[in-house]
Write a protein that holds these residues in place. Structure first.
Motif, short mmCIF file in Angstrom:
data_model
loop_
_atom_site.label_atom_id
_atom_site.label_comp_id
_atom_site.label_asym_id
_atom_site.label_seq_id
_atom_site.Cartn_x
_atom_site.Cartn_y
_atom_site.Cartn_z
N LYS A 104 -27.69 -27.49 32.05
CA LYS A 104 -26.74 -27.74 30.97
C LYS A 104 -25.63 -26.70 30.99
CE LYS A 104 -26.72 -29.43 26.29
NZ LYS A 104 -26.18 -30.72 26.64
N GLU A 105 -26.00 -25.45 31.28
CA GLU A 105 -25.02 -24.37 31.39
C GLU A 105 -24.03 -24.66 32.53
OE1 GLU A 105 -25.22 -19.78 32.93
OE2 GLU A 105 -26.92 -20.53 31.78
N ASP B 49 -34.80 -27.06 35.72
CA ASP B 49 -34.48 -26.09 34.66
C ASP B 49 -33.31 -26.67 33.86
OD1 ASP B 49 -33.66 -24.00 33.03
OD2 ASP B 49 -33.75 -22.49 34.61
N ARG B 50 -33.62 -27.49 32.87
CA ARG B 50 -32.59 -28.23 32.13
C ARG B 50 -31.62 -27.32 31.40
NH1 ARG B 50 -32.14 -32.36 35.03
NH2 ARG B 50 -31.39 -33.77 33.47
N SER B 51 -32.07 -26.16 30.90
CA SER B 51 -31.14 -25.27 30.21
C SER B 51 -30.13 -24.69 31.20
CB SER B 51 -31.89 -24.16 29.48
OG SER B 51 -32.60 -23.35 30.39
N LYS B 52 -30.59 -24.35 32.41
CA LYS B 52 -29.67 -23.84 33.44
C LYS B 52 -28.69 -24.93 33.84
CE LYS B 52 -28.25 -20.71 36.28
NZ LYS B 52 -27.47 -19.61 35.72
N LEU C 47 -26.21 -34.64 33.08
CA LEU C 47 -27.15 -33.97 33.97
C LEU C 47 -27.77 -34.98 34.93
CD1 LEU C 47 -29.05 -31.70 31.41
CD2 LEU C 47 -27.17 -31.07 32.90
#
Length: 193
Positions: free
Chosen positions: A75-76, A70-73, A83
């Motif tokens: 990045k957060e 889950d790249r958006s998670k 990453l």
């Protein structure tokens, strides 16, 4: 090794040899864990699981592998840091041993479980460094189980029902010898005289 030399050598190690951690080395690390300060001296609220079984490590890594995808998670979580690559991600960095520190969850002193586990883990990490071993904190493995409860595989640790794994350490022989580093002031400090 002198105490401040140990402090300067302590850093997160993410590459390990296949050499196992000896029983003597493990005993020293566990002695350091038992010397850690714990709120109200309630040591009975803590559990340490020593994991050397690869199948159990694989099960413990299921949720964090999903989180890394889950790249958006990620990045957060990672913020300005890079990453981890999805294909080659190994949350235990090839270490032969994982020490999982769990705590009994209760409402008497909310949040103390994180303080207690942090103290225990820091003592173990310093003991590992003083013994010439490498280590790295593990938070994401257990945080991922809280984010994806359907992938919470902590039951493989056989903990009592009201205990939760909070943090862990990978421990092993580093592929590169740790050297003393310059410790710069990173934390803003205020003085009140």
């Amino acid at each position: 090794m002198e105490f401040f030399d140990t402090i300067k050598r302590r850093k997160s190690i993410r590459s390990f040899t296949d050499e196992p951690v000896s029983r003597k080395e493990l005993e020293q690390i566990l002695m350091a864990a038992n010397a850690a300060p714990v709120g109200s001296a309630n040591y009975e609220n803590l559990r340490i699981s020593v994991v050397e079984n690869q199948e159990i490590m694989d099960k413990l890594s299921m949720a964090v592998r999903k989180m890394v995808q889950d790249r958006s998670k990620m990045k957060e979580i990672a913020g300005k840091n890079s990453l981890p690559p999805v294909k080659t991600f190994n949350p235990f960095y090839g270490a032969p041993m994982v020490l999982v520190v769990s705590h009994k969850m209760h409402d008497v002193q909310p949040g103390i479980e994180y303080t207690n586990v942090g103290c225990v883990c820091e003592n173990m990490q310093l003991a590992a460094t003083a013994s010439g071993l490498g280590s790295c904190y593990l938070w994401g493995v257990f945080e991922a189980m809280r984010i994806y409860p359907e992938l919470d595989t902590s039951s493989v640790l056989g903990l009592p029902e009201d205990y939760m794994p909070i943090m862990g350490l990978v421990i092993g022989h580093p592929t590169v010898e740790s050297s003393e580093r310059e410790v710069k002031e990173k934390i803003p400090t205020q003085f009140f005289s």
